[in-house]
Design an enzyme around this catalytic site. Sequence first.
Site, short mmCIF file in Angstrom:
data_model
loop_
_atom_site.label_atom_id
_atom_site.label_comp_id
_atom_site.label_asym_id
_atom_site.label_seq_id
_atom_site.Cartn_x
_atom_site.Cartn_y
_atom_site.Cartn_z
N ARG A 179 1.01 -15.96 16.54
CA ARG A 179 2.25 -15.09 16.31
C ARG A 179 2.24 -14.45 15.02
NH1 ARG A 179 5.63 -17.92 13.31
NH2 ARG A 179 5.63 -20.12 13.55
N VAL B 136 -11.15 -9.22 17.81
CA VAL B 136 -11.48 -8.70 19.23
C VAL B 136 -10.58 -7.29 19.03
CG1 VAL B 136 -11.42 -8.54 21.74
CG2 VAL B 136 -12.09 -10.78 20.30
N LEU B 137 -11.21 -6.12 19.56
CA LEU B 137 -10.26 -4.82 19.43
C LEU B 137 -10.70 -4.13 20.31
CD1 LEU B 137 -8.64 -2.71 17.83
CD2 LEU B 137 -10.94 -1.99 16.85
N ALA C 46 -14.34 -5.65 11.54
CA ALA C 46 -13.86 -6.89 11.08
C ALA C 46 -14.48 -8.08 11.07
CB ALA C 46 -12.29 -7.13 11.49
N ASP D 250 -2.25 -7.62 14.74
CA ASP D 250 -1.62 -6.12 14.72
C ASP D 250 -1.81 -5.61 15.82
OD1 ASP D 250 -4.25 -5.42 14.49
OD2 ASP D 250 -4.00 -4.46 12.35
N ARG E 289 0.77 -1.23 -0.02
CA ARG E 289 0.11 -0.01 0.04
C ARG E 289 0.90 1.33 0.10
NH1 ARG E 289 -3.45 -1.54 5.22
NH2 ARG E 289 -1.50 -2.40 5.88
N VAL F 189 -1.55 -12.86 9.72
CA VAL F 189 -0.80 -11.79 8.68
C VAL F 189 -0.96 -10.48 9.51
CG1 VAL F 189 -0.36 -10.65 6.61
CG2 VAL F 189 -0.62 -13.35 6.87
N GLU G 50 -5.66 4.35 13.99
CA GLU G 50 -6.56 3.47 14.67
C GLU G 50 -7.23 3.85 15.85
OE1 GLU G 50 -2.40 2.34 16.30
OE2 GLU G 50 -3.28 2.84 14.54
N HIS H 212 -0.50 0.92 16.30
CA HIS H 212 -0.70 -0.01 17.06
C HIS H 212 0.49 -0.31 18.26
CE1 HIS H 212 -3.87 -1.39 14.29
NE2 HIS H 212 -2.81 -1.21 13.31
N SER I 153 -10.48 -2.64 8.35
CA SER I 153 -10.98 -3.56 9.28
C SER I 153 -12.02 -4.07 8.42
CB SER I 153 -12.03 -3.13 10.42
OG SER I 153 -11.12 -2.56 11.36
N ASP J 290 -20.13 -11.88 20.67
CA ASP J 290 -19.57 -10.72 20.95
C ASP J 290 -20.53 -10.36 22.32
OD1 ASP J 290 -18.29 -8.08 19.41
OD2 ASP J 290 -19.49 -7.23 20.87
#
Length: 372
Positions: free
Chosen positions: A279, A239-240, A179, A270, A15, A298, A118, A96, A134, A198
């Site tokens: 990981r 989950v964020l 997401a 991330d 990007r 990723v 973010e 992040h 997301s 959730d």
Amino acid sequence: MIVGVPTEIKTDEFRVAITPVGVRELTGHGHRVLVQAGAGNGSSIPDEAYRSVGAEIVPDAATVFGEAEMILKVKEPQPAELAMLRPGQILFTYLHLAAYPDEARRLIESGVVAIAYETVQLPTGDLPLLAPMSEIAGRMAAQAGAHHLEKPAGGRGLLIGGVPGVPPARVVVVGAGNAGRNAAAVAAGMGAEVLVLDLDVGRLRHIDEVFGGRIVTVRSSMHAIDELVPTADLVVGAVLVAGARAPVVVREHHVEAMRPGSVVVDISIDQGGCIETSRETNHEEPTYLLHDVVHYAVGNIPGAVPHTSTYALTNATLPYAVAIADGLETALRRYPELLGGVNVAHGKVTHPAVAEFLGTEAVPPLEAIGAG
């Protein structure tokens, strides 16, 4: 203001932080825009497209970082980029920091004003600069999960949607934010049996209304995780907590209990990951096997579709980027949601979640930048 756009150097990050439309807006406000040669190539944007709308194409990152007063990026600065930052410079990108504490400390030492996409947060709780990525990450999570369920990709050998007479795969999505909702939608569109968990019943109610009951909604709890994760062919972790490390909600014993060849996709990686066995991986080597379960984690999932991602990202970030270039203090007052985006300023931590993670005190952003 001089605005600099370097080529992204994180592994498999294609990007770029701005499109020609964005350059035209900035130059129209009287700002100089320096774009590193080849920065847009990965997103199918040639240098000439930038040059034609007023950008100056410069040969290397050193020139961008050395001359620019504001740096526009996509991903968190890598070690070589951190070394080029200087006091007072503005950095506007995904950070992040809860997932990258060493980077946080180096940003503090650098003296920059670091604004994270973010953690820009509206009064409604929405995260306007995280939302487009997301959405893409969620949709791609379902695609990646479906692919890695195939036997040649290491999975159980399941077609996610099944066929008449053969049941579809069961997909459990943990988290019903942007997401998770997009992952669930794409998985359901492929014909999978989808369950979404959730804590926010309002989010679950929205999914139920939109999908007419085709997606099963479950109020998240330890018991629900215990019961549902081991039965899943694909688990998507989404989950964020804005600015903070993602809470670990799927534990190792849950993954161990899954059938061999099942798949987990951790979109939250991330932010540290919400699946204990995750990981961070990259697009070159996206998966690994642990407890006979394929793990896809990723850290820059949208980087695989850079043309789509770059345009979606610029659509969201451009009004804020122009406002910041016009004047940081004015931008923070005009767009109060940007105050939540300021993570570090002039050697001080300004975001409460980042400060808590680093074990320090948060200073109000306007105070940290010396605003009157």
